[in-house]
Design an enzyme around this catalytic site. Structure first.
Site, mmCIF file in Angstrom:
data_model
loop_
_atom_site.group_PDB
_atom_site.id
_atom_site.type_symbol
_atom_site.label_atom_id
_atom_site.label_comp_id
_atom_site.label_asym_id
_atom_site.label_seq_id
_atom_site.Cartn_x
_atom_site.Cartn_y
_atom_site.Cartn_z
ATOM 1 N N GLU A 250 0.822 -1.104 0.102
ATOM 2 C CA GLU A 250 0.027 -0.011 0.080
ATOM 3 C C GLU A 250 0.784 1.381 0.227
ATOM 4 O O GLU A 250 1.799 1.364 0.854
ATOM 5 C CB GLU A 250 -1.072 0.100 1.055
ATOM 6 N N ASP A 329 -7.009 0.376 -3.921
ATOM 7 C CA ASP A 329 -7.981 1.396 -3.917
ATOM 8 C C ASP A 329 -8.910 1.003 -4.994
ATOM 9 O O ASP A 329 -9.528 1.974 -5.603
ATOM 10 C CB ASP A 329 -7.605 2.526 -3.651
HETATM 11 O O1 AHR Z 1 0.582 0.603 -3.153
HETATM 12 C C1 AHR Z 1 0.408 1.026 -4.535
HETATM 13 C C2 AHR Z 1 -1.022 1.128 -4.762
HETATM 14 O O2 AHR Z 1 -1.210 2.642 -4.110
HETATM 15 C C3 AHR Z 1 -2.008 0.373 -4.122
HETATM 16 O O3 AHR Z 1 -2.279 -0.773 -4.662
HETATM 17 C C4 AHR Z 1 -3.327 1.423 -4.130
HETATM 18 O O4 AHR Z 1 -4.310 1.304 -3.190
HETATM 19 C C5 AHR Z 1 -2.680 2.923 -4.050
HETATM 20 O O5 AHR Z 1 -3.215 3.744 -4.926
#
Ligand code: AHR
Length: 531
Positions: A250, A329
């Site tokens: 994340e 996300d």
């Molecule tokens: O960590 C990379 C990305 O960042 C994740 O998959 C996403 O949730 C966020 O936009």
């Protein structure tokens, strides 16, 4: 084993009407009752067949059982007798569960027959563990909108001697389960692996398989633990051209505790079939590996501390959703291929991961990959040359998202050559025809819109798939090949004033002009400018 076969046949024969979408549990319970009755009648004692050992048998015997196992290719667990996935056909929205053959590989012939003369998408990827962590098209999230299901027949491969279908994820496609059982939460340890492809990737966020937020939002550092594969270099350095396996923890795709790669030798993995593993003990350590899924072992690309700066990853804050093909996300502009994958309870041993790799190699994955050149065979990379006398050095290319022709020569720029190169795919809406995927914008296809050709991301819709499907036939001028539009069969790909259209012979538009029509719709399928 005979009993197993009968169960499989019953499940794979299940067809559901969309309006009567009964729960899988109810379906399985019903099937089990019928199966038990039939089994009593048909089991022939003594006709045992060896149950295939899968990666989840290996993880279990090493003390880290699978809590999720997904594949449209094969059973990953010898005790699993159920369907591998569900498809939905466009003609009447009916669905069908695709089960296993006796050796655990998908009964793709059932899909072919159910989807004949229409198109199908993959609506459920069943969890093969008793946890029922099934994946369905992902809901809207913090970034992307509702995801489409992937086409069911876009990725034919061979595995275990069968032709079966992998999952080809384009943009606006992905799967999720926000209500799982047994998946690590908080700082619990876990491991996972997937088999993907080093020939189908991009640099967008995020082709992931693993643990993510349960509310489709970016809830902060440490709320994810998923395998990423692609060329999105989040932290410098990334060595070589990729694509790389990374850990999506994340707000970052990590190649090490400091983010960027600490491994100069890891320049990416372009094998047609790639095994990727990730494990995270939740408090101090993570490790990831990759290998060629067709031969050899795994290489450890990082094994060390969880990031300390930025903070938030020690301990992890896992939520336990499962994602495939998207970010936590729901960032959904990445593309990729998925053949199989599983997640474990507990931190797998290196020995278990090595055995899983050996098991994957034993599958004998093979089939089309975009390396051959110059034919209309799916997977082949080609260029299309005009044949009209004016224009025999001009090629079909995209430019500013439009389909046009340009003169391309050996001294053209790499960008121009890339724009004029296409990967032949089985027709997105009819597998007797073809579709053309952009070589330098993977996931984008040549489609017509208002009769003009454009390069656009494949959104999985029935309209897009039809607009991007062209049926080859001998060239109308007697030379080369002509391509009729699937949904406008009297219209063919034509160049007119160097723009590309689907044109009829003598229709009402200027580009339908009968003058030179036959020559303008005839193309030579050539070796690719960008192999
Ligand atoms: O960590 C990379 C990305 O960042 C994740 O998959 C996403 O949730 C966020 O936009």
């Amino acid at each position: 084993m005979t009993r197993k076969l009968w169960r499989l046949d019953l499940r794979s024969a299940q067809i559901k009407t969309n309006g009567v979408d009964r729960s899988r549990r109810a379906l399985l319970a019903g099937a089990t009752i019928v199966t038990m009755a039939v089994s009593l009648l048909v089991v022939a004692p003594g006709t045992a067949t060896a149950a295939p050992t899968g990666p989840c048998d290996i993880y279990a015997s090493n003390g880290t059982p699978c809590v999720a196992a997904h594949s449209t290719i094969r059973s990953l667990l010898s005790t699993y007798n159920g369907p591998l996935y569900q498809v939905r056909r466009a003609s009447n929205n009916n669905t069908m569960n695709i089960g296993q053959l006796a050796d655990g590989f998908a009964n793709a012939a059932a899909q072919d027959s159910f989807c004949a003369n229409t198109t199908c998408v993959i609506t459920i990827i069943y969890d093969q563990t008793p946890r029922h962590n099934d994946l369905t098209p992902a809901p809207p999230g913090g970034v992307g909108g509702q995801d489409n299901p992937a086409p069911a027949d876009a990725l034919p491969v061979t595995a275990g001697g069968h032709t079966v279908y992998g999952i080809s994820v384009s943009g606006i496609m992905g799967y999720r389960d926000n209500s799982t059982s047994g998946i690590a939460t908080g700082s619990q340890p876990e491991g996972m692996y997937m088999v993907t492809s080093g020939t189908h990737f991009n640099n967008r966020c995020c082709f992931d398989y693993g643990n993510a937020e349960t509310n489709n939002l970016d809830n902060g550092n440490g709320h994810m633990d998923a395998i990423y594969f692609g060329t999105l270099c989040w932290f410098s350095p990334c060595n070589g051209a990729g694509p790389w396996v990374m850990a999506d923890l994340e707000n970052g795709l990590f190649q090490s505790n400091t983010g960027g790669s600490q491994n100069a030798g890891y320049t990416g993995n372009r094998n047609p079939y790639v095994t990727a593993t990730l494990k995270n003990n939740g408090t101090t350590t993570f490790a990831f590996k990759d290998g060629n899924a067709q031969s050899g072992g795994l290489s450890t690309r990082f094994n060390g501390g969880l990031p300390t700066s930025p903070a938030g990853y020690r301990p992890m804050h896992l939520e336990g959703a499962i994602i495939l093909g998207i970010g936590g996300d729901n960032s959904n502009t990445a593309i990729g291929s998925f053949f199989e994958g599983a997640m474990t309870q507990g931190y797998p041993t290196d020995a278990a991961e090595n055995s899983v790799q050996a098991n994957v190699v034993g599958v004998n994955y093979g089939g089309p990959s975009p390396v051959a050149g110059g034919t209309l065979n799916p997977g082949s990379t080609i260029s299309l040359r005009a044949t009209t006398a004016c224009c025999t050095t001009r090629y079909v290319r995209h430019q500013n998202n439009n389909g046009v022709t340009s003169v391309i020569t050996s001294t053209s720029s790499a960008a121009d050559k890339g724009d004029a190169t296409w990967i032949v795919r089985r027709g997105l809406a009819n597998n007797s025809c073809v579709s053309f995927e952009s070589r330098n914008f993977p996931g984008d296809f040549l489609r017509h819109q208002n009769f003009q050709l454009r390069r656009q991301p494949m959104d999985g819709s029935a309209l897009f798939r039809a607009d991007a499907t062209f049926c080859p036939q001998p060239g109308m001028s007697g030379q080369g090949t002509s391509f009729s539009a699937l949904n406008f069969p009297t219209r063919f790909i034509r160049h007119f004033n160097n723009n590309l259209y689907i044109a009829s012979n003598g229709g009402s538009n200027a580009f339908d002009s009968a003058n030179l029509w036959a020559a303008d719709v005839s193309w030579v399928v050539s070796s690719p400018w960008t192999p």
